[in-house]
Design an enzyme around this catalytic site. Structure first.
Site, PDB file in Angstrom:
ATOM      1  N   ASP A 114      -0.960   7.987   0.153  1.00 32.38           N
ATOM      2  CA  ASP A 114      -1.671   8.039  -1.229  1.00 32.38           C
ATOM      3  C   ASP A 114      -1.788   9.269  -1.712  1.00 32.38           C
ATOM      4  O   ASP A 114      -1.551   9.654  -3.129  1.00 32.38           O
ATOM      5  CB  ASP A 114      -2.912   7.759  -0.938  1.00 32.38           C
ATOM      6  N   HIS A 163      -9.088   1.963   0.540  1.00 31.42           N
ATOM      7  CA  HIS A 163      -7.845   1.371   0.854  1.00 31.42           C
ATOM      8  C   HIS A 163      -6.832   1.612  -0.167  1.00 31.42           C
ATOM      9  O   HIS A 163      -6.587   2.828  -0.386  1.00 31.42           O
ATOM     10  CB  HIS A 163      -7.867  -0.061   1.141  1.00 31.42           C
TER      11      HIS A 163
END
Length: 468
Positions: free
Chosen positions: A401, A300
């Site tokens: 990310d 995550h």
């Protein structure tokens, strides 16, 4: 006058102006609460009527693969702030990221980035706030920033080798001592007032997060000293200053970063966990801390740290050769060794993450010649083709990310283990409004049904027998 106001008055503005700003912020608090409070009866009636009319309607079918696959894609939550479409990407109360950037109030002067305070208002109420409303909300949050002495002492006592996300969660849990909701619940407050105290806790927590994050950063990586809060500055500007960064463009990055990382509908681990724990009537502090423990996981929020570590290994391996051929070989070597290409793929999206695109646009405006940005850009050209040929991913496109660490690296925030803490500060802008909404409409405790593998075998046998 609080210590925060006293400190600010001596460093950045006249006490008279600060006092007026503080009073205006308090008025705004009522205005924001009134705006939301006025929506509650209609929202409750809307939900009640909707459930009465369609409560028995089947809205999804669940397969055995989904049960064993982490409930992937099962329609089973209500989340008002944002919805994630596989092809379109994220929408905050119906608005895309480009629309958010265009419509939400920006920072002062020639700022091109939206203020996360405005997003909080939007996600909570569904309405776009005015510049004055956001400015005063910024002052209100800043006025709530002071940490209790026991939290500061606790952070100072933690070992530097304890991961920053663990420290972040510990500090938020320790703020439970300040919970207005917990105190009100213990005194027997009416259920209809739960949202009121949840609202207060949420704004208190949101106001304190920059102090917590900055204290962790300065303790672990610097000299332990942090700057001061300025009631005349917005949330992103105060966070940048507390961290020790005075660069104007870094402040712009904080505004963008906090806005686009705030929410990604309710099914992701951090959002879902905050909602789940909150459904048990845990305070916003305990609920948010639980969500942060989920965000800390490498699948995550911690993925941004892993992306950067992988990027550095790639840079070392190619030894300055950023050609497509060199990078393609490294990508294939990564995949053939049984590893994944971090920063690519997403549980829901089937296109380039709009949050990636927003960060890429920022980099193109501010540092198009930066070495790491050029490297990430080349990977963006090569990786989707390699992953498509590899055939092991449903989405060969980059996610949020794969870019965020490069932006932070450019401005000198090079400590990758801290990046998820920034993600955590941002995530508060998305999950706390939903917690307030849940309390306002009387959302029940979450309790899905689970079966053992043996029970699922019996269920499948019954279904197969019934179909014959």
């Amino acid at each position: 006058m609080s210590q925060v106001l006293q400190r600010t008055a001596t460093t950045s503005a006249k006490p008279n102006y600060l006092f007026k700003a503080f009073i205006n912020a308090k008025r705004l608090q009522s205005t924001l609460k009134e705006t939301f409070a006025n929506q509650i009866p209609a929202k409750i009636e809307e939900i009640k009527s909707f459930k009465k009319k369609h409560g028995k309607t089947v809205i999804d079918q669940v397969t055995l693969d989904q049960a064993y696959g982490g409930m992937r894609g099962v329609k089973s939550m209500v989340w008002e702030g944002s919805v994630l479409d596989p092809e379109e990407g994220i929408r905050f109360r119906g608005l895309t990221i480009p629309e958010i950037k265009a419509k939400l109030p920006h920072g002062p002067g020639d700022s091109q980035e939206p203020l996360p305070e405005g997003l909080f208002w939007l996600v909570l109420t569904g309405e776009i706030p005015t510049e004055e409303q956001v400015r005063q909300l910024s002052a209100d949050l800043a006025s709530r920033s002071e940490l209790p002495e026991h939290v500061t002492n606790l952070l100072d006592s933690l070992p530097k080798n304890l991961h920053p996300m663990a420290q972040f969660s510990i500090a938020v849990n320790a703020l439970e001592s300040e919970s207005k909701f917990a105190k009100a619940y213990a005194s027997g407050v009416s259920k209809t007032e739960y949202w009121n105290y949840t609202f207060e806790d949420s704004l208190d927590l949101l106001g304190k997060l920059p102090m917590i994050a900055s204290k962790i950063y300065r303790n672990v990586f610097k000299d332990g000293k942090i700057g001061s809060i300025d009631l005349n500055k917005d949330y992103g500007a105060n966070l940048a200053n507390l961290l020790g960064f005075e660069n104007k463009d870094f402040t712009e990055l904080m505004r963008l970063y906090l806005t686009i990382h705030s929410d990604h509908e309710g099914g992701n681990v951090s959002a879902h966990t905050s909602h789940l724990v909150g459904s048990a009537l845990s305070s916003p502090y305990l609920s948010f801390a639980a969500g942060m423990n989920g965000l800390a996981g490498p699948l995550h929020g911690r993925a941004n740290q892993e992306v950067l570590e992988w990027l550095f290994k790639l840079r070392e391996e190619v030894n300055g050769d950023y050609s497509k051929e060199s990078i393609e070989k490294y990508l294939w070597d990564t995949l053939n060794s049984g590893r994944v290409i971090p920063g690519y793929g997403h549980a829901v999206l089937r296109k380039t993450d709009p949050r990636y695109t927003a960060q890429r646009d920022f980099a193109q405006r501010h540092f198009p010649e930066y070495e790491l940005f050029k490297l990430v850009s080349t990977i963006y050209e090569v990786a989707p083709k390699v992953l498509t040929k590899h055939g092991k991913t449903k989405n060969p496109w980059p996610n949020v990310d794969s870019h965020s660490g490069v932006l932070l690296q450019y401005y000198g925030l090079t400590e990758a283990s801290f990046y998820t803490v920034l993600f955590g500060v941002s995530r508060a802008f998305g999950v706390l409004p939903q917690l307030i909404i849940d309390r306002a409409v009387g959302a029940p405790i979450e309790r899905p049904k689970s079966f053992s593998t043996e029970k699922y075998k019996q269920l499948i046998a019954q279904i197969e027998a019934g179909s014959k």
